[in-house]
Design a protein around this motif. Structure first.
Motif, PDB file in Angstrom:
ATOM      1  N   ASN A  31      -4.331   7.980 -16.363  1.00 18.59           N
ATOM      2  CA  ASN A  31      -3.814   7.271 -15.193  1.00 18.59           C
ATOM      3  C   ASN A  31      -4.746   7.419 -13.993  1.00 18.59           C
ATOM      4  OD1 ASN A  31      -1.389   6.416 -16.486  1.00 18.59           O
ATOM      5  ND2 ASN A  31      -0.552   8.476 -16.222  1.00 18.59           N
ATOM      6  N   TYR A  32      -5.286   8.620 -13.824  1.00 20.11           N
ATOM      7  CA  TYR A  32      -6.212   8.837 -12.717  1.00 20.11           C
ATOM      8  C   TYR A  32      -7.549   8.141 -12.973  1.00 20.11           C
ATOM      9  CZ  TYR A  32      -2.992  12.261 -10.789  1.00 20.11           C
ATOM     10  OH  TYR A  32      -1.882  12.874 -10.241  1.00 20.11           O
ATOM     11  N   ALA A  33      -7.943   8.062 -14.230  1.00 15.34           N
ATOM     12  CA  ALA A  33      -9.196   7.377 -14.568  1.00 15.34           C
ATOM     13  C   ALA A  33      -9.092   5.877 -14.300  1.00 15.34           C
ATOM     14  CB  ALA A  33      -9.556   7.630 -16.035  1.00 15.34           C
ATOM     15  N   ASN A  34      -7.868   5.339 -14.318  1.00 14.37           N
ATOM     16  CA  ASN A  34      -7.667   3.901 -14.112  1.00 14.37           C
ATOM     17  C   ASN A  34      -7.346   3.529 -12.663  1.00 14.37           C
ATOM     18  OD1 ASN A  34      -8.072   3.361 -16.853  1.00 14.37           O
ATOM     19  ND2 ASN A  34      -5.883   3.606 -17.342  1.00 14.37           N
ATOM     20  N   LEU A  35      -7.496   4.478 -11.753  1.00 16.28           N
ATOM     21  CA  LEU A  35      -7.191   4.185 -10.346  1.00 16.28           C
ATOM     22  C   LEU A  35      -8.058   3.069  -9.793  1.00 16.28           C
ATOM     23  CD1 LEU A  35      -6.641   7.744  -8.807  1.00 16.28           C
ATOM     24  CD2 LEU A  35      -4.920   5.982  -9.240  1.00 16.28           C
ATOM     25  N   TRP A  39      -8.208  -0.639  -6.775  1.00 15.64           N
ATOM     26  CA  TRP A  39      -9.131  -0.396  -5.676  1.00 15.64           C
ATOM     27  C   TRP A  39      -8.916  -1.374  -4.520  1.00 15.64           C
ATOM     28  CZ3 TRP A  39     -11.816   2.291  -2.645  1.00 15.64           C
ATOM     29  CH2 TRP A  39     -12.825   1.735  -1.840  1.00 15.64           C
ATOM     30  N   THR A  40      -8.600  -2.631  -4.833  1.00 13.03           N
ATOM     31  CA  THR A  40      -8.393  -3.617  -3.769  1.00 13.03           C
ATOM     32  C   THR A  40      -7.256  -3.203  -2.849  1.00 13.03           C
ATOM     33  OG1 THR A  40      -9.179  -5.410  -5.204  1.00 13.03           O
ATOM     34  CG2 THR A  40      -7.898  -6.036  -3.274  1.00 13.03           C
ATOM     35  N   ALA A  41      -6.175  -2.686  -3.428  1.00 11.44           N
ATOM     36  CA  ALA A  41      -5.041  -2.241  -2.617  1.00 11.44           C
ATOM     37  C   ALA A  41      -5.451  -1.067  -1.723  1.00 11.44           C
ATOM     38  CB  ALA A  41      -3.874  -1.838  -3.513  1.00 11.44           C
ATOM     39  N   PHE A  42      -6.200  -0.117  -2.278  1.00  5.85           N
ATOM     40  CA  PHE A  42      -6.664   1.018  -1.471  1.00  5.85           C
ATOM     41  C   PHE A  42      -7.613   0.540  -0.377  1.00  5.85           C
ATOM     42  CE2 PHE A  42      -5.185   3.607  -5.051  1.00  5.85           C
ATOM     43  CZ  PHE A  42      -4.664   4.704  -4.388  1.00  5.85           C
ATOM     44  N   LYS A  43      -8.504  -0.390  -0.708  1.00 11.68           N
ATOM     45  CA  LYS A  43      -9.464  -0.882   0.279  1.00 11.68           C
ATOM     46  C   LYS A  43      -8.746  -1.577   1.425  1.00 11.68           C
ATOM     47  CE  LYS A  43     -11.642  -4.667  -0.482  1.00 11.68           C
ATOM     48  NZ  LYS A  43     -12.533  -5.708  -1.047  1.00 11.68           N
ATOM     49  N   ASN A  44      -7.776  -2.436   1.100  1.00 18.19           N
ATOM     50  CA  ASN A  44      -7.027  -3.122   2.153  1.00 18.19           C
ATOM     51  C   ASN A  44      -6.269  -2.129   3.038  1.00 18.19           C
ATOM     52  OD1 ASN A  44      -7.872  -5.633   1.253  1.00 18.19           O
ATOM     53  ND2 ASN A  44      -6.066  -5.965  -0.026  1.00 18.19           N
ATOM     54  N   THR A  45      -5.663  -1.135   2.395  1.00 16.23           N
ATOM     55  CA  THR A  45      -4.889  -0.145   3.154  1.00 16.23           C
ATOM     56  C   THR A  45      -5.783   0.674   4.062  1.00 16.23           C
ATOM     57  OG1 THR A  45      -3.288   0.004   1.338  1.00 16.23           O
ATOM     58  CG2 THR A  45      -3.270   1.775   2.969  1.00 16.23           C
ATOM     59  N   LEU A  46      -6.912   1.152   3.530  1.00 15.19           N
ATOM     60  CA  LEU A  46      -7.808   2.006   4.305  1.00 15.19           C
ATOM     61  C   LEU A  46      -8.603   1.224   5.339  1.00 15.19           C
ATOM     62  CD1 LEU A  46      -9.138   4.322   1.447  1.00 15.19           C
ATOM     63  CD2 LEU A  46      -7.470   4.872   3.227  1.00 15.19           C
ATOM     64  N   THR A  47      -8.566  -0.100   5.266  1.00 11.05           N
ATOM     65  CA  THR A  47      -9.235  -0.933   6.271  1.00 11.05           C
ATOM     66  C   THR A  47      -8.255  -1.406   7.334  1.00 11.05           C
ATOM     67  OG1 THR A  47     -10.856  -1.708   4.650  1.00 11.05           O
ATOM     68  CG2 THR A  47     -10.615  -2.999   6.658  1.00 11.05           C
ATOM     69  N   LEU A  48      -7.151  -2.015   6.899  1.00 12.86           N
ATOM     70  CA  LEU A  48      -6.230  -2.631   7.840  1.00 12.86           C
ATOM     71  C   LEU A  48      -5.328  -1.613   8.539  1.00 12.86           C
ATOM     72  CD1 LEU A  48      -5.197  -5.850   5.870  1.00 12.86           C
ATOM     73  CD2 LEU A  48      -6.942  -5.569   7.641  1.00 12.86           C
ATOM     74  N   ALA A  49      -5.016  -0.500   7.882  1.00 14.24           N
ATOM     75  CA  ALA A  49      -4.183   0.516   8.542  1.00 14.24           C
ATOM     76  C   ALA A  49      -4.887   1.123   9.760  1.00 14.24           C
ATOM     77  CB  ALA A  49      -3.770   1.603   7.545  1.00 14.24           C
ATOM     78  N   PRO A  50      -6.151   1.575   9.648  1.00 11.65           N
ATOM     79  CA  PRO A  50      -6.833   2.067  10.855  1.00 11.65           C
ATOM     80  C   PRO A  50      -7.042   0.986  11.911  1.00 11.65           C
ATOM     81  CG  PRO A  50      -7.949   2.848   8.880  1.00 11.65           C
ATOM     82  CD  PRO A  50      -6.960   1.812   8.443  1.00 11.65           C
ATOM     83  N   VAL A  51      -7.388  -0.236  11.473  1.00  7.63           N
ATOM     84  CA  VAL A  51      -7.590  -1.323  12.431  1.00  7.63           C
ATOM     85  C   VAL A  51      -6.278  -1.639  13.149  1.00  7.63           C
ATOM     86  CG1 VAL A  51      -8.169  -3.765  12.694  1.00  7.63           C
ATOM     87  CG2 VAL A  51      -9.552  -2.314  11.210  1.00  7.63           C
ATOM     88  N   GLY A  52      -5.178  -1.692  12.391  1.00  7.65           N
ATOM     89  CA  GLY A  52      -3.876  -1.940  13.002  1.00  7.65           C
ATOM     90  C   GLY A  52      -3.489  -0.844  13.977  1.00  7.65           C
ATOM     91  N   ALA A 214       1.365  -2.272  -4.353  1.00  6.09           N
ATOM     92  CA  ALA A 214       0.998  -1.894  -5.719  1.00  6.09           C
ATOM     93  C   ALA A 214       2.038  -0.962  -6.321  1.00  6.09           C
ATOM     94  CB  ALA A 214      -0.378  -1.232  -5.726  1.00  6.09           C
ATOM     95  N   LEU A 215       2.579  -0.042  -5.515  1.00  3.23           N
ATOM     96  CA  LEU A 215       3.597   0.885  -6.009  1.00  3.23           C
ATOM     97  C   LEU A 215       4.888   0.143  -6.360  1.00  3.23           C
ATOM     98  CD1 LEU A 215       3.075   3.883  -3.558  1.00  3.23           C
ATOM     99  CD2 LEU A 215       2.418   3.741  -5.961  1.00  3.23           C
ATOM    100  N   VAL A 216       5.281  -0.801  -5.522  1.00  4.71           N
ATOM    101  CA  VAL A 216       6.476  -1.595  -5.831  1.00  4.71           C
ATOM    102  C   VAL A 216       6.288  -2.341  -7.141  1.00  4.71           C
ATOM    103  CG1 VAL A 216       7.870  -3.560  -5.073  1.00  4.71           C
ATOM    104  CG2 VAL A 216       7.191  -1.811  -3.426  1.00  4.71           C
TER     105      VAL A 216
END
Length: 263
Positions: A31-35, A39-52, A214-216
């Protein structure tokens, strides 16, 4: 109550998906190897959350400064109530309103009537950031307002008597003393944004999605609880690292300011 759910999620992250979904006990690192698949969800979160968070700070600080330092005391309570008013309505309803405003019959239709061509606002990062700022702005305003409201005005008067211009007094007195409120507001907004899923789902239209979306999908749609738990653990780890780094930075900045003041 806080640790036990995290322990359960951590244990699930090493399991496997059952034939009908859910969780099957196992010990696997797959499961960790398939993270990388998320990646797109993590990238969006780590980009838009700080910007927001930054946008909320840029808008909230002048507003909080006006409420605490410039507003007429007779109207201050009313203005604070107006800041709270959006929370009287469900975030779901307020986000639906933004779907209409940013949709084809809202601002884009108005801009098209002005001859500016067809502009798409909905289902874009801009729409998600708009919803984020609108939804989380009050959470940034109040901590900053409390810090500014408690500020001893005599310090500003003393700096003025010593020949300090207003802008220098703001940078030397007001801003440093309001930093605890800034730190609290940024932390509160950022942590909540890292787990946000409603605003990206409604204003992003499936094109701009966070880790929360992604979690939902993994827990409720795909029913892959094991992989979903691994994604959740990775998100918690990223948040811990980010928050720890931010707290150390703010403490060192505050310490450096204190040393400069003493000198």
């Amino acid at each position: 109550m806080l640790i036990l759910p995290l322990v359960v999620v951590f244990v699930f992250s090493f399991g496997e998906r059952g034939p009908a979904g859910g969780y099957v006990p196992a010990f696997s690192l797959e499961n960790y190897a398939n993270l990388g698949a998320r990646w797109t969800a993590f990238k969006n979160t780590l980009t838009l959350a700080p910007v927001g968070t930054l946008l909320c700070l840029i808008i909230a600080y002048p507003l909080a400064y006006f409420l605490a330092m410039r507003a007429n005391p007779r109207w201050r309570t009313l203005l604070l109530v107006l800041v709270i008013v959006p929370f009287w309505t469900s975030i779901l309803i307020r986000t639906y309103a933004w779907i209409f405003i940013l949709g084809g019959k809202g601002i884009p239709a108005f801009l098209s009537a002005l001859g500016l061509g067809s502009i798409q606002l909905i289902n874009t990062p801009f729409a998600v950031l708009t919803g984020i700022v609108y939804g989380y702005l009050p959470l940034m305003i109040f901590p900053i307002y409390v810090s500014l409201e408690r500020l001893d005005k005599r310090l500003l008067e003393a700096s003025s008597d010593l020949g300090c211009p207003p802008w220098r007094g703001f940078l030397s007195v007001t801003l440093p003393l309001s930093m605890p409120g800034v730190a609290t507001g940024c932390m509160l907004v950022f942590i909540l944004l890292m787990g946000e899923f409603l605003i990206p789902a409604m204003l992003g239209g499936g094109k701009v999605f966070f880790v929360g979306n992604a979690l939902v999908d993994l827990f409720l749609q795909s029913r892959n609880w094991a992989f979903g738990s691994a994604v959740a653990v990775a998100l918690v780890f990223v948040m811990l690292v980010t928050v720890t780094a931010y707290m150390r930075f703010t403490r060192r900045w505050a310490g450096a300011r204190d040393e400069v003041s003493l000198m």
